[in-house]
Design a protein around this motif. Sequence first.
Motif, mmCIF file in Angstrom:
data_model
loop_
_atom_site.group_PDB
_atom_site.id
_atom_site.type_symbol
_atom_site.label_atom_id
_atom_site.label_comp_id
_atom_site.label_asym_id
_atom_site.label_seq_id
_atom_site.Cartn_x
_atom_site.Cartn_y
_atom_site.Cartn_z
ATOM 1 N N GLU A 209 5.700 21.421 72.536
ATOM 2 C CA GLU A 209 4.124 21.065 71.886
ATOM 3 C C GLU A 209 4.006 23.218 72.075
ATOM 4 O O GLU A 209 4.271 23.742 73.229
ATOM 5 C CB GLU A 209 3.425 20.325 72.448
ATOM 6 C CG GLU A 209 3.081 20.548 73.820
ATOM 7 C CD GLU A 209 2.473 19.957 74.260
ATOM 8 O OE1 GLU A 209 0.997 19.879 74.369
ATOM 9 O OE2 GLU A 209 2.335 18.429 74.427
ATOM 10 N N GLY A 210 2.941 23.746 71.246
ATOM 11 C CA GLY A 210 2.627 24.612 71.824
ATOM 12 C C GLY A 210 0.750 25.223 71.966
ATOM 13 O O GLY A 210 0.366 23.937 72.165
ATOM 14 N N THR A 211 0.161 25.177 71.310
ATOM 15 C CA THR A 211 -1.718 25.240 71.583
ATOM 16 C C THR A 211 -2.082 23.980 70.660
ATOM 17 O O THR A 211 -1.704 23.045 69.401
ATOM 18 C CB THR A 211 -2.115 26.247 70.447
ATOM 19 O OG1 THR A 211 -1.581 27.799 71.247
ATOM 20 C CG2 THR A 211 -3.645 26.795 70.884
ATOM 21 N N ILE A 212 -2.758 23.493 71.092
ATOM 22 C CA ILE A 212 -3.516 22.262 70.489
ATOM 23 C C ILE A 212 -5.082 22.696 70.803
ATOM 24 O O ILE A 212 -5.512 22.141 71.964
ATOM 25 C CB ILE A 212 -2.579 21.053 71.232
ATOM 26 C CG1 ILE A 212 -1.129 20.373 71.651
ATOM 27 C CG2 ILE A 212 -3.882 19.941 70.655
ATOM 28 C CD1 ILE A 212 -1.018 19.121 72.225
ATOM 29 N N ILE A 213 -5.463 22.141 70.221
ATOM 30 C CA ILE A 213 -7.587 22.123 70.370
ATOM 31 C C ILE A 213 -7.629 21.113 68.977
ATOM 32 O O ILE A 213 -7.592 21.136 67.938
ATOM 33 C CB ILE A 213 -8.273 22.946 69.314
ATOM 34 C CG1 ILE A 213 -7.828 24.582 69.957
ATOM 35 C CG2 ILE A 213 -9.465 23.361 69.014
ATOM 36 C CD1 ILE A 213 -8.294 25.979 69.643
#
Length: 464
Positions: A209-213
């Motif tokens: 997973e990378g960036t999560i918002i």
Amino acid sequence: MLLFSFVAYAQVNVKSENTKFVGIGDSPIFSRIMRLTTLNIQSSDCNLLPSTVDGSFQSCISNVGRFNSNVTCSGWQNVTPTSPDTWSTPIPSATVLNSNMIPSPDGGIFAGAIARYSDMTNPGVPEAFNTSISNLIPGEQYQIKFYQSNMTNFISSNVVGSVRWEVTFGNEIQTSANSLVEMAPKWTEQNLLFTAISETQDLIFKALEGTIIGNYDYLYAVIDGIKVTRKNFDCNNPCNSITGTIVINPTIKIDCKADVIANPYSQTISTEQMTAINLTSTVAGTTFNWTVSQEGTTGAVAGSGNSINQILTNIGIDIGHVTYTITPTLNNCSGTPIIVVISVAPKSYNPSIKIDVAGTCRNAGDCRFSTYCGVNIPVTYLDAPEGSAISLTLYKELSNPPRISLNISRVGTSNVWLLSYIETGPYSSVDFTLYLRDANGNVLSKLDQTISRQPMWESVPPCN
């Protein structure tokens, strides 16, 4: 002597004897005088993946509208308990997968793996797969190229989620760029550069997973078109050929028994000392000759004989090296050369800084002057390498505002500096440090100093 011309493509068999010539093919005329080795010359495709492993995943049978199979159908191995899958478009409508997914630029089937799941304690998440790459050259750089995208179902523009791939090759780990969740997923090409440390290394792809918002409990990474290539080869050139000439030297004999034993095989000596390398052979009558290459030293010369006794001088401040390549010869037959490396230590020094205190200073650490106008103090260095220099660091003056001007300058190209001390007001004092550095800026020695006027001289009038 016979000459043959050739043009070689892809992989060729090379026959050689004592590195005297190179030949191509399995002709009996070559076999009489050459021993067989294999030289891998990369073809125009250049892909080093094993023949049983499909980086395009096209060997998996396509079942439109669903996952095809796990990645083992294309020769890859599962790393995690749950297996990454292979896919073809169109993707079925699902809560977590994006039905707008399109094929990669590589076309057809692609692979995918779970990068994030609501239960991240599951031992199968994130998913990963691997293979093993052989015929590598340690120290050479290799490019790992692939296409990647994000097949997670799009929620809204207010929620951000991204995936990437962690790639492990040997003991080196790198990650690709982030691929965002999008309504219309896009494929991007990734290009990672690794350095091989062994002839065979594992290659592992793990979804991350990378960036999560916002709220993305599930993220799915996809990949296609995996290629492993050597950096210096142009894999887009459809015709990488090698043209050369085979030289067959009839004087070379397949029963050449010449060999050489060096004692020692390596040696460390001080500068201006003599080497002591004895050369022997298991076969009587063998003679020896050598060539040299040297770095940071002088005195090594090519020659012949049963020993190498040469005075070597280090001409720098770092350890120098001399490499002797020694070839044995018996009955006009040259055997396999050996390498002997001599390390030559630089001259040892006992560097120091000396201040001439006669008439100007009470002692080396406390200079008290009887002049109000100023004085030049000789400063020299002792027993230091050529190219050394003295510098000054002023770190405290015990008067406010400052009343002392302190500088240092070299006298020509000598090892003498003048420390210039000038007062601009009544009684004052200054602490400073003198540094002796070599030509590379390394500190060899330092001297902490204090300069001050005697209070009893307070009545001395200022300079005009």
